[in-house]
Design a protein around this motif. Structure first.
Motif, mmCIF file in Angstrom:
data_model
loop_
_atom_site.group_PDB
_atom_site.id
_atom_site.type_symbol
_atom_site.label_atom_id
_atom_site.label_comp_id
_atom_site.label_asym_id
_atom_site.label_seq_id
_atom_site.Cartn_x
_atom_site.Cartn_y
_atom_site.Cartn_z
ATOM 1 N N LEU A 109 -8.904 -15.520 27.875
ATOM 2 C CA LEU A 109 -8.110 -15.784 29.072
ATOM 3 C C LEU A 109 -8.988 -16.341 30.195
ATOM 4 O O LEU A 109 -8.575 -17.242 30.932
ATOM 5 N N ARG A 110 -10.193 -15.796 30.321
ATOM 6 C CA ARG A 110 -11.102 -16.328 31.354
ATOM 7 C C ARG A 110 -11.347 -17.816 31.131
ATOM 8 O O ARG A 110 -11.299 -18.616 32.068
ATOM 9 N N ARG A 111 -11.615 -18.202 29.865
ATOM 10 C CA ARG A 111 -11.885 -19.610 29.574
ATOM 11 C C ARG A 111 -10.666 -20.483 29.852
ATOM 12 O O ARG A 111 -10.789 -21.586 30.371
ATOM 13 N N ARG A 112 -9.483 -19.978 29.507
ATOM 14 C CA ARG A 112 -8.272 -20.761 29.740
ATOM 15 C C ARG A 112 -8.058 -21.033 31.228
ATOM 16 O O ARG A 112 -7.534 -22.077 31.603
ATOM 17 N N THR A 113 -8.432 -20.087 32.056
ATOM 18 C CA THR A 113 -8.212 -20.247 33.492
ATOM 19 C C THR A 113 -9.335 -21.014 34.176
ATOM 20 O O THR A 113 -9.197 -21.411 35.338
ATOM 21 N N GLY A 114 -10.457 -21.200 33.470
ATOM 22 C CA GLY A 114 -11.574 -21.928 34.059
ATOM 23 C C GLY A 114 -12.405 -21.120 35.038
ATOM 24 O O GLY A 114 -13.235 -21.693 35.755
ATOM 25 N N ARG A 115 -12.210 -19.800 35.083
ATOM 26 C CA ARG A 115 -12.989 -18.963 36.000
ATOM 27 C C ARG A 115 -14.370 -18.683 35.424
ATOM 28 O O ARG A 115 -14.561 -18.636 34.206
ATOM 29 N N ALA A 116 -15.337 -18.473 36.313
ATOM 30 C CA ALA A 116 -16.708 -18.231 35.874
ATOM 31 C C ALA A 116 -16.874 -16.851 35.271
ATOM 32 O O ALA A 116 -17.611 -16.663 34.303
ATOM 33 N N LEU A 117 -16.182 -15.857 35.822
ATOM 34 C CA LEU A 117 -16.310 -14.470 35.388
ATOM 35 C C LEU A 117 -14.935 -13.849 35.199
ATOM 36 O O LEU A 117 -13.972 -14.226 35.882
#
Length: 295
Positions: free
Chosen positions: A93-101
């Motif tokens: 989910l983090r990768r899908r949203t493009g967030r660093a952490l």
């Protein structure tokens, strides 16, 4: 909801000070209530102990549940509180949203994480689960990569309900669909899949496809679900909208022409369905592609 907010606020200070499941300053789900909600019913012959559940959901260092979910390469996982704010997420989910952490997502709602129609679609799903207590199963959707490519997935959301009846939050999963050709039963259903791909713009019926490949409707439906993880209806929908994406990306056909080419006589119905699954309209998708310089 205001009542639930006051109850949460009372427990925020002590819970937020503990590392692991709920890092940060926002108000987490009430942990004792979660433990009751996810435990087995009272008449179950085997029940997890409170100590075991506590170690899973609120450990001293980091949640083993979160760690396990981080190992799943094609599964987005999350827990949300009663206000729809993320309290646990995994790496997918983090990768899908493009967030660093992962911590960058905690305390935010879907509308704050996903812009435009995607955020609105997710918010409405959350309201169905949190306010109406509806379980969502195998909702066919696709999300877009940075290059505008669709990735298809099935989404499930379940309300977390305490023994007293109050909704505490929700748990959600979004599973990327596998490549059908890798399944060992693929040869048995390959001709049916090929027929669907060749005739998707027609008014297809399962019995017609089954007759074409010499299988009963029950056998065909069972094989399709086993190989693709989709019902035949969902499979047809996916095939139609994969073609729609190709036309929107590679041609200058109007949305009405694209809809007709994909088996829709009503382009408004096509646009509504596209928006429901992709989180944006066909026009907005094409605009995004142009902004990325693909066209």
């Amino acid at each position: 909801m205001a009542e639930g907010g006051r109850q949460q606020a009372q427990g925020c200070r002590s819970a937020a000070a503990q590392p692991g499941l709920f890092p940060g300053s926002f108000c987490p789900l009430p942990v004792p209530a979660i433990l009751r909600a996810v435990s087995a019913p009272p008449n179950s012959p085997v029940r997890p102990t409170p100590q075991l559940l506590a170690a899973l959901l609120h450990p001293v260092h980091a949640s083993p549940l979160e760690a396990i979910m981080d190992t799943q390469p094609d599964l987005a996982f999350y827990l949300k509180d009663i206000q729809g704010r993320y309290v646990m997420v995994n790496e997918v989910l983090r990768r899908r949203t493009g967030r660093a952490l992962k911590g960058d997502l905690l305390g935010l709602t879907a509308a704050e994480v996903f812009t435009g129609d995607t955020g609105e679609r997710t918010r409405l799903q959350d309201e169905q689960t949190l306010l109406e207590r509806q379980e969502l199963h195998d909702v066919l959707e696709f999300y877009l990569t940075g290059a505008g490519e669709p990735i298809w997935c099935l989404t499930d959301k379940l309300p977390l309900i305490a023994p007293g009846g109050e909704v505490l939050g929700l748990v959600g999963f979004s599973r990327d669909l596998p490549t059908a050709s890798r399944h060992p039963d693929f040869p048995r259903v390959a001709s049916a899949l090929a027929y669907i791909h060749a005739h998707f713009a027609e008014d297809l019926r399962l019995r017609d496809v089954a007759a074409q490949v010499g299988l009963s409707t029950d056998t065909l439906e069972r094989l399709v679900r086993r190989v693709t993880r989709l019902t035949p209806k969902q499979l047809l929908l996916r095939v139609r909208f994969e073609h729609a994406v190709r036309l929107l990306r590679g041609t200058e056909l109007s949305v009405s022409q694209v809809a007709h080419a994909c088996g829709y006589s009503d382009h408004s119905a096509f646009s509504r369905k596209f928006r429901m699954m992709a989180g944006l309209t066909p026009q907005a998708y094409r605009k995004r592609l142009r902004e990325m310089g693909e066209k």
